[in-house]
Design a protein around this motif. Structure first.
Motif, PDB file in Angstrom:
ATOM      1  N   GLY A 174       2.153 -16.000   1.547  1.00  0.00           N
ATOM      2  CA  GLY A 174       3.180 -15.619   2.509  1.00  0.00           C
ATOM      3  C   GLY A 174       2.789 -14.371   3.281  1.00  0.00           C
ATOM      4  N   GLN A 175       3.007 -14.399   4.602  1.00  0.00           N
ATOM      5  CA  GLN A 175       2.629 -13.264   5.427  1.00  0.00           C
ATOM      6  C   GLN A 175       3.799 -12.749   6.256  1.00  0.00           C
ATOM      7  OE1 GLN A 175       0.802 -13.165   9.128  1.00  0.00           O
ATOM      8  NE2 GLN A 175       0.823 -10.953   8.755  1.00  0.00           N
ATOM      9  N   GLY A 176       4.974 -12.721   5.604  1.00  0.00           N
ATOM     10  CA  GLY A 176       6.095 -12.015   6.197  1.00  0.00           C
ATOM     11  C   GLY A 176       5.942 -10.528   5.926  1.00  0.00           C
ATOM     12  N   ILE A 177       7.017  -9.780   6.041  1.00  0.00           N
ATOM     13  CA  ILE A 177       6.909  -8.336   5.833  1.00  0.00           C
ATOM     14  C   ILE A 177       6.562  -8.014   4.388  1.00  0.00           C
ATOM     15  CG2 ILE A 177       9.403  -8.048   5.450  1.00  0.00           C
ATOM     16  CD1 ILE A 177       6.885  -5.566   7.101  1.00  0.00           C
TER      17      ILE A 177
ATOM     18  N   SER B 266       3.004  -6.204   3.620  1.00  0.00           N
ATOM     19  CA  SER B 266       3.038  -4.883   2.984  1.00  0.00           C
ATOM     20  C   SER B 266       2.182  -4.860   1.723  1.00  0.00           C
ATOM     21  CB  SER B 266       4.482  -4.490   2.648  1.00  0.00           C
ATOM     22  OG  SER B 266       5.259  -4.348   3.811  1.00  0.00           O
ATOM     23  N   MET B 267       2.256  -5.920   0.929  1.00  0.00           N
ATOM     24  CA  MET B 267       1.401  -6.004  -0.259  1.00  0.00           C
ATOM     25  C   MET B 267      -0.068  -5.990   0.139  1.00  0.00           C
ATOM     26  SD  MET B 267       2.987  -5.972  -3.175  1.00  0.00           S
ATOM     27  CE  MET B 267       1.658  -6.595  -4.215  1.00  0.00           C
ATOM     28  N   ALA B 268      -0.416  -6.750   1.173  1.00  0.00           N
ATOM     29  CA  ALA B 268      -1.811  -6.825   1.608  1.00  0.00           C
ATOM     30  C   ALA B 268      -2.338  -5.467   2.038  1.00  0.00           C
ATOM     31  CB  ALA B 268      -1.941  -7.833   2.748  1.00  0.00           C
TER      32      ALA B 268
ATOM     33  N   THR C 137      12.565  -1.471   5.346  1.00  0.00           N
ATOM     34  CA  THR C 137      12.480  -0.211   4.603  1.00  0.00           C
ATOM     35  C   THR C 137      12.074  -0.430   3.148  1.00  0.00           C
ATOM     36  OG1 THR C 137      14.895  -0.356   4.436  1.00  0.00           O
ATOM     37  CG2 THR C 137      13.997   1.242   5.976  1.00  0.00           C
ATOM     38  N   LEU C 138      12.528  -1.525   2.553  1.00  0.00           N
ATOM     39  CA  LEU C 138      12.193  -1.782   1.152  1.00  0.00           C
ATOM     40  C   LEU C 138      10.736  -2.178   0.961  1.00  0.00           C
ATOM     41  CD1 LEU C 138      15.346  -3.831   0.065  1.00  0.00           C
ATOM     42  CD2 LEU C 138      14.718  -1.565  -0.772  1.00  0.00           C
ATOM     43  N   ALA C 139      10.200  -2.995   1.864  1.00  0.00           N
ATOM     44  CA  ALA C 139       8.876  -3.590   1.641  1.00  0.00           C
ATOM     45  C   ALA C 139       7.763  -2.561   1.465  1.00  0.00           C
ATOM     46  CB  ALA C 139       8.545  -4.565   2.763  1.00  0.00           C
ATOM     47  N   PRO C 140       7.621  -1.562   2.335  1.00  0.00           N
ATOM     48  CA  PRO C 140       6.495  -0.637   2.151  1.00  0.00           C
ATOM     49  C   PRO C 140       6.547   0.120   0.826  1.00  0.00           C
ATOM     50  CG  PRO C 140       7.363  -0.461   4.371  1.00  0.00           C
ATOM     51  CD  PRO C 140       8.336  -1.300   3.608  1.00  0.00           C
ATOM     52  N   PHE C 141       7.693   0.720   0.526  1.00  0.00           N
ATOM     53  CA  PHE C 141       7.791   1.542  -0.684  1.00  0.00           C
ATOM     54  C   PHE C 141       7.632   0.696  -1.942  1.00  0.00           C
ATOM     55  CE2 PHE C 141      10.282   3.558  -4.087  1.00  0.00           C
ATOM     56  CZ  PHE C 141       9.698   4.823  -4.117  1.00  0.00           C
TER      57      PHE C 141
ATOM     58  N   PHE D 142       4.714  -1.841  -6.613  1.00  0.00           N
ATOM     59  CA  PHE D 142       4.237  -3.034  -7.297  1.00  0.00           C
ATOM     60  C   PHE D 142       2.715  -3.046  -7.408  1.00  0.00           C
ATOM     61  CE2 PHE D 142       4.089  -7.919  -7.521  1.00  0.00           C
ATOM     62  CZ  PHE D 142       4.221  -7.883  -8.899  1.00  0.00           C
ATOM     63  N   CYS D 143       2.047  -2.574  -6.381  1.00  0.00           N
ATOM     64  CA  CYS D 143       0.585  -2.474  -6.468  1.00  0.00           C
ATOM     65  C   CYS D 143       0.180  -1.505  -7.575  1.00  0.00           C
ATOM     66  CB  CYS D 143       0.003  -2.038  -5.131  1.00  0.00           C
ATOM     67  SG  CYS D 143       0.010  -3.352  -3.892  1.00  0.00           S
ATOM     68  N   ASN D 144       0.894  -0.403  -7.707  1.00  0.00           N
ATOM     69  CA  ASN D 144       0.603   0.534  -8.806  1.00  0.00           C
ATOM     70  C   ASN D 144       0.860  -0.114 -10.161  1.00  0.00           C
ATOM     71  OD1 ASN D 144      -0.200   2.623  -7.147  1.00  0.00           O
ATOM     72  ND2 ASN D 144       1.816   3.562  -7.053  1.00  0.00           N
ATOM     73  N   HIS D 145       1.837  -1.014 -10.204  1.00  0.00           N
ATOM     74  CA  HIS D 145       2.132  -1.741 -11.442  1.00  0.00           C
ATOM     75  C   HIS D 145       1.005  -2.726 -11.765  1.00  0.00           C
ATOM     76  CE1 HIS D 145       4.559  -3.654 -14.539  1.00  0.00           C
ATOM     77  NE2 HIS D 145       4.372  -4.829 -13.950  1.00  0.00           N
ATOM     78  N   LEU D 146       0.582  -3.480 -10.754  1.00  0.00           N
ATOM     79  CA  LEU D 146      -0.453  -4.491 -10.969  1.00  0.00           C
ATOM     80  C   LEU D 146      -1.812  -3.860 -11.269  1.00  0.00           C
ATOM     81  CD1 LEU D 146       0.397  -6.993  -8.073  1.00  0.00           C
ATOM     82  CD2 LEU D 146       0.792  -7.342 -10.526  1.00  0.00           C
ATOM     83  N   ILE D 147      -2.130  -2.795 -10.575  1.00  0.00           N
ATOM     84  CA  ILE D 147      -3.473  -2.207 -10.690  1.00  0.00           C
ATOM     85  C   ILE D 147      -3.572  -1.240 -11.867  1.00  0.00           C
ATOM     86  CG2 ILE D 147      -5.196  -0.779  -9.519  1.00  0.00           C
ATOM     87  CD1 ILE D 147      -3.943  -1.780  -6.846  1.00  0.00           C
ATOM     88  N   TYR D 148      -2.561  -0.379 -12.014  1.00  0.00           N
ATOM     89  CA  TYR D 148      -2.644   0.715 -12.980  1.00  0.00           C
ATOM     90  C   TYR D 148      -1.662   0.586 -14.146  1.00  0.00           C
ATOM     91  CZ  TYR D 148      -4.873   2.609  -8.796  1.00  0.00           C
ATOM     92  OH  TYR D 148      -5.667   2.775  -7.694  1.00  0.00           O
ATOM     93  N   GLY D 149      -0.816  -0.429 -14.112  1.00  0.00           N
ATOM     94  CA  GLY D 149       0.151  -0.601 -15.190  1.00  0.00           C
ATOM     95  C   GLY D 149       1.334   0.330 -15.127  1.00  0.00           C
ATOM     96  N   LYS D 150       1.567   0.967 -13.962  1.00  0.00           N
ATOM     97  CA  LYS D 150       2.698   1.872 -13.831  1.00  0.00           C
ATOM     98  C   LYS D 150       4.003   1.076 -13.935  1.00  0.00           C
ATOM     99  CE  LYS D 150       4.891   5.117 -10.634  1.00  0.00           C
ATOM    100  NZ  LYS D 150       4.847   5.755  -9.299  1.00  0.00           N
ATOM    101  N   GLU D 151       4.996   1.642 -14.612  1.00  0.00           N
ATOM    102  CA  GLU D 151       6.259   0.944 -14.823  1.00  0.00           C
ATOM    103  C   GLU D 151       6.994   0.708 -13.496  1.00  0.00           C
ATOM    104  OE1 GLU D 151       7.930  -0.406 -17.548  1.00  0.00           O
ATOM    105  OE2 GLU D 151       5.903  -0.215 -18.376  1.00  0.00           O
ATOM    106  N   LEU D 152       7.600  -0.467 -13.385  1.00  0.00           N
ATOM    107  CA  LEU D 152       8.432  -0.777 -12.234  1.00  0.00           C
ATOM    108  C   LEU D 152       9.858  -0.280 -12.457  1.00  0.00           C
ATOM    109  CD1 LEU D 152       7.651  -4.479 -11.189  1.00  0.00           C
ATOM    110  CD2 LEU D 152       7.394  -2.434  -9.781  1.00  0.00           C
TER     111      LEU D 152
END
Length: 356
Positions: free
Chosen positions: A12-15, A19-21, A322-326, A331-341
């Motif tokens: 999916g390539q919506g906002i 933003s994830m990409a 506003t939600l998507a970037p932050f 979520f990227c920090n969660h996937l990559i580094y295991g930071k809690e969501l």
């Protein structure tokens, strides 16, 4: 670990997906985005307004103090990287409906949590003569709108040039779970991230989540007078996108959930618009979309309860810009580094629905 062609597959390539990409890109991670331009997209219909104070009771948007500064930085950086204008910082003018509402709102502006989002300058109503504002109004700042079609198109072009975007019709049944990863169309990925908006309801991996999608319609109008740089908000929004052009919205309906423009929704918006504007206009177009909203009005983000290589980033609803970037950063920090969501967005809060 088996060799992967890419670490992440973004569907999916919506906002949300975009933003994830960008966050994975900035983190130096490899990924491929799958988009299908033939499918309708709520991100491309949305007006892209960001507003820190919403609702009839002037409530500060959830996480506003984190979301808004981060979004401005994110979109500003993208404007520089892609050499395009996407972000339009524009105040919001809220005409009061009555003396009672005027008194209530003005009293609320003393709240230190709200005051940073209220202009200290005098009521600008006299500078917006085409708006009916017999009781005056309130100017909200740190607001504006994102030109989402331009942003999504420029991002797609960039990722195409980097060979990170695939134009394809996607079927979740085509995904294969392999040892420690995912396979799709002969390529191996460490993790798949579903960013499908409304179409997640058709995805067997996550269709158990409590989506409550809402249809919305917006109008496009041409005005008889030149417009000032103010978004007008009183029950509906009136967003100036050019000197004599506005987007107006939005409706909320639940049946039927389709992408068709209706005469009833147009009549509803025009009735409200005629009470808001004192100038004539011409209806030039209309669009409808389906918001991927959620029962508790919080996004649906996280990893599948059984399969650690399958994840979702969805449910951004009406505040996606506003939600998507932050939340993509989180979520990227969660996937990559295991930071809690944040538990309020983590789909763990709904795991009982999957296991029941």
């Amino acid at each position: 670990m088996p060799p992967f062609d890419y670490e992440y597959l973004i569907i999916g390539q919506g906002i949300g997906g975009t933003s994830m990409a960008w966050h994975l890109h900035d983190a130096g991670k490899s990924f491929q985005i799958v988009g299908d331009s033939s499918m309708p997209s709520s991100s491309r219909v949305a007006a892209g307004i960001f507003n820190p104070l919403t609702g009839k009771k002037l409530v500060k948007t959830w996480l506003a103090d984190d979301l808004f500064p981060y979004a401005r930085t994110f979109y500003g950086n993208l404007e520089e990287k892609l050499d395009r204008k996407f972000m339009h910082l524009t105040p919001i003018y809220r005409p009061f409906r009555s003396i009672e509402e005027q008194n209530t709102y003005l009293a609320q502006t003393a709240d230190p949590g709200i005051s940073p989002y209220i202009a200290s300058s005098p009521d600008p109503g006299r500078d917006i003569p085409y708006v009916n504002a017999d009781f005056g109004g309130l100017e909200v700042v740190q607001s504006g709108w994102i030109d989402l079609p331009a942003l999504l198109d420029a991002s797609r072009s960039y990722f195409q040039q980097q060979h990170l975007y695939v134009e394809a019709a996607f079927d979740a049944a085509d995904l294969l779970r392999i040892e420690e990863g995912i396979e799709w169309q002969g390529k191996r990925f460490k993790t798949v991230v579903f960013c499908q908006g409304f179409f997640a309801l058709e995805n067997s991996w996550f269709n158990w989540l409590p989506f409550t999608p809402v249809k919305g319609q917006i109008l496009e109008i041409a005005t008889e007078v030149p417009l000032k740089s103010y978004i007008i908000n009183q029950g509906i929004f009136a967003l100036p996108v050019a000197e004599n052009r506005m987007k107006v919205g939005a409706t909320y309906s639940w049946n039927p959930l389709d992408w068709e423009v209706t005469g009833a929704a147009t009549e509803e918006l025009e009735a409200k618009l005629q009470g808001l504007l004192s100038t004539g206009y011409t209806l030039t177009g209309a669009q409808a979309g389906i918001r991927p909203s959620v029962r508790d009005r919080r996004p649906l983000i996280g990893i599948h309860p059984e399969f650690s290589n399958v994840s979702i980033f969805n449910g951004l609803g009406t505040k996606g810009v506003t939600l998507a970037p932050f939340l993509a950063k989180e979520f990227c920090n969660h996937l990559i580094y295991g930071k809690e969501l944040n538990p309020l967005v983590n789909i763990k809060r709904y795991f009982s629905l999957y296991f029941r």
